[in-house]
Enzyme design. Sequence first.
Site, PDB file in Angstrom:
ATOM      1  N   GLN A  85     -42.769 -11.849  23.939  1.00  0.00           N
ATOM      2  CA  GLN A  85     -42.558 -10.629  23.149  1.00  0.00           C
ATOM      3  C   GLN A  85     -41.185 -10.582  22.481  1.00  0.00           C
ATOM      4  O   GLN A  85     -40.977  -9.848  21.527  1.00  0.00           O
ATOM      5  CB  GLN A  85     -42.726  -9.412  24.065  1.00  0.00           C
ATOM      6  CG  GLN A  85     -42.646  -8.075  23.351  1.00  0.00           C
ATOM      7  CD  GLN A  85     -42.432  -6.932  24.330  1.00  0.00           C
ATOM      8  OE1 GLN A  85     -43.244  -6.752  25.222  1.00  0.00           O
ATOM      9  NE2 GLN A  85     -41.338  -6.199  24.182  1.00  0.00           N
ATOM     10  N   SER A 103     -32.928 -16.825  25.832  1.00  0.00           N
ATOM     11  CA  SER A 103     -33.070 -17.505  24.551  1.00  0.00           C
ATOM     12  C   SER A 103     -32.391 -18.859  24.629  1.00  0.00           C
ATOM     13  O   SER A 103     -31.366 -19.001  25.302  1.00  0.00           O
ATOM     14  CB  SER A 103     -32.407 -16.675  23.435  1.00  0.00           C
ATOM     15  OG  SER A 103     -32.273 -17.439  22.262  1.00  0.00           O
ATOM     16  N   SER A 104     -32.960 -19.825  23.918  1.00  0.00           N
ATOM     17  CA  SER A 104     -32.339 -21.151  23.872  1.00  0.00           C
ATOM     18  C   SER A 104     -30.947 -21.075  23.257  1.00  0.00           C
ATOM     19  O   SER A 104     -30.074 -21.876  23.570  1.00  0.00           O
ATOM     20  CB  SER A 104     -33.219 -22.104  23.056  1.00  0.00           C
ATOM     21  OG  SER A 104     -34.515 -22.146  23.607  1.00  0.00           O
ATOM     22  N   MET A 138     -39.980 -24.823  20.843  1.00  0.00           N
ATOM     23  CA  MET A 138     -39.079 -25.732  20.140  1.00  0.00           C
ATOM     24  C   MET A 138     -38.189 -26.449  21.157  1.00  0.00           C
ATOM     25  O   MET A 138     -37.126 -26.960  20.818  1.00  0.00           O
ATOM     26  CB  MET A 138     -38.242 -24.968  19.114  1.00  0.00           C
ATOM     27  CG  MET A 138     -39.081 -24.341  18.027  1.00  0.00           C
ATOM     28  SD  MET A 138     -38.317 -24.312  16.394  1.00  0.00           S
ATOM     29  CE  MET A 138     -36.818 -23.399  16.684  1.00  0.00           C
ATOM     30  N   GLY A 139     -38.624 -26.468  22.421  1.00  0.00           N
ATOM     31  CA  GLY A 139     -37.837 -27.136  23.451  1.00  0.00           C
ATOM     32  C   GLY A 139     -36.685 -26.272  23.927  1.00  0.00           C
ATOM     33  O   GLY A 139     -36.701 -25.053  23.738  1.00  0.00           O
ATOM     34  N   GLN A 179     -39.060 -23.812   9.267  1.00  0.00           N
ATOM     35  CA  GLN A 179     -38.608 -22.440   9.499  1.00  0.00           C
ATOM     36  C   GLN A 179     -37.085 -22.318   9.464  1.00  0.00           C
ATOM     37  O   GLN A 179     -36.531 -21.288   9.816  1.00  0.00           O
ATOM     38  CB  GLN A 179     -39.191 -21.869  10.797  1.00  0.00           C
ATOM     39  CG  GLN A 179     -38.750 -22.545  12.068  1.00  0.00           C
ATOM     40  CD  GLN A 179     -39.673 -22.222  13.231  1.00  0.00           C
ATOM     41  OE1 GLN A 179     -40.869 -22.507  13.181  1.00  0.00           O
ATOM     42  NE2 GLN A 179     -39.140 -21.640  14.277  1.00  0.00           N
ATOM     43  N   LEU A 203     -36.057 -25.478  26.923  1.00  0.00           N
ATOM     44  CA  LEU A 203     -36.845 -24.525  27.706  1.00  0.00           C
ATOM     45  C   LEU A 203     -35.983 -23.756  28.710  1.00  0.00           C
ATOM     46  O   LEU A 203     -35.074 -24.312  29.312  1.00  0.00           O
ATOM     47  CB  LEU A 203     -37.965 -25.256  28.465  1.00  0.00           C
ATOM     48  CG  LEU A 203     -38.932 -26.092  27.623  1.00  0.00           C
ATOM     49  CD1 LEU A 203     -40.033 -26.659  28.493  1.00  0.00           C
ATOM     50  CD2 LEU A 203     -39.527 -25.266  26.480  1.00  0.00           C
ATOM     51  N   HIS A 219     -39.814 -19.453  28.858  1.00  0.00           N
ATOM     52  CA  HIS A 219     -40.872 -20.404  28.501  1.00  0.00           C
ATOM     53  C   HIS A 219     -41.718 -20.764  29.721  1.00  0.00           C
ATOM     54  O   HIS A 219     -42.949 -20.813  29.654  1.00  0.00           O
ATOM     55  CB  HIS A 219     -40.257 -21.710  27.970  1.00  0.00           C
ATOM     56  CG  HIS A 219     -39.519 -21.577  26.679  1.00  0.00           C
ATOM     57  ND1 HIS A 219     -38.171 -21.785  26.575  1.00  0.00           N
ATOM     58  CD2 HIS A 219     -39.954 -21.280  25.429  1.00  0.00           C
ATOM     59  CE1 HIS A 219     -37.803 -21.627  25.318  1.00  0.00           C
ATOM     60  NE2 HIS A 219     -38.859 -21.311  24.603  1.00  0.00           N
ATOM     61  N   ASP A 235     -39.881 -12.475  20.440  1.00  0.00           N
ATOM     62  CA  ASP A 235     -40.097 -12.707  19.007  1.00  0.00           C
ATOM     63  C   ASP A 235     -41.224 -11.789  18.535  1.00  0.00           C
ATOM     64  O   ASP A 235     -42.327 -12.235  18.217  1.00  0.00           O
ATOM     65  CB  ASP A 235     -40.426 -14.173  18.762  1.00  0.00           C
ATOM     66  CG  ASP A 235     -39.282 -15.079  19.206  1.00  0.00           C
ATOM     67  OD1 ASP A 235     -38.180 -14.958  18.656  1.00  0.00           O
ATOM     68  OD2 ASP A 235     -39.494 -15.895  20.124  1.00  0.00           O
TER      69      ASP A 235
END
Length: 319
Positions: free
Chosen positions: A170, A207-208, A43-44, A74, A46, A50, A172
């Site tokens: 992993q 995490s973003s 979802m960008g 989502q 990054l 990623h 998620d």
Amino acid sequence: MSHSANTALGDGQIPVFDSIAAFREWREELRRQGKTVGFVPTMGALHAGHLGLVKNARKECDAVVVSIFVNPAQFAPHEDLDQYPRSFDSDYASLVESKSCAAILLPKVSEMYPAGITLDRAQQQGTFVEVQGLSHQMEGIPRPHFFRGVATVVTKLFNIVQPDRAFFGQKDAQQCVVVRAMIRDLLLPIRMRALPTAREQDGLAMSSRNRYLTPEMRNIATLLYRAISAAKEVIQTGATNEREEILKPAYAIIEEVTKQVKDQGLPFEVRLDYLSLVDVATLGEIEVLGKEQAAILSGAVYVGTTRLIDNVLINAEEL
């Protein structure tokens, strides 16, 4: 056609496609050349996690496609769709620097959801994919709409990219289990790889959403990783196999940090969403852990308004 010549979207070093038809032409050429394709859906926003997936994909495949798509299906109406970080320019620069990405897919919402898409699930029209039995526990309790949105968009992206291998992180964990089941059930000719969670030096899962944390929040953001690691240690020592006893030190760490934040009068709250110990195959909660039973130890906490998730695997190498 491709956006590769458009300076507004990168400088031409990596072709950027916002048209599905143009991407398919490019993909067809790879098929004619007999090249294998690895796919990293994002979802960008990054980060190093990623980019680690992209580099691993390049080791295993001839060409790597990265998609950037903030998927409305989502998100619930009360969630942070509009606030979700979008940073194409820095994402593009990172992918160029990685020297591992062959193309970027940047699809339009109107092409991804031809029937239109609203955040109100009751009003949604069109075709959706749902993985029954794995979508309504753990993350699916606070976010009942979430995995239908994930399964739907990943199916669409798989249909566009037609990868040989797909790479997920992993962190998620439930998403990995859901997507793997979907690949199996829909008979998709794709090999899925779930690679270990990328972490900061102090253990915080990358995490973003970490960019929402203030310095004070960031100082205590490792509490979830410390909590689930303490629970994993109980299992490894063999002291007990009972859920309540396994999770006891995890709850204690979170309670301690919550109290500490309150006592210090910090301008935010810490709130536990859930802790979970589930079987890898069924995602059913475990009361007594079997000796060789593969399990996921996971949880979610709010630090201020930022929701952090994390997990560790028990008796399993890869999801």
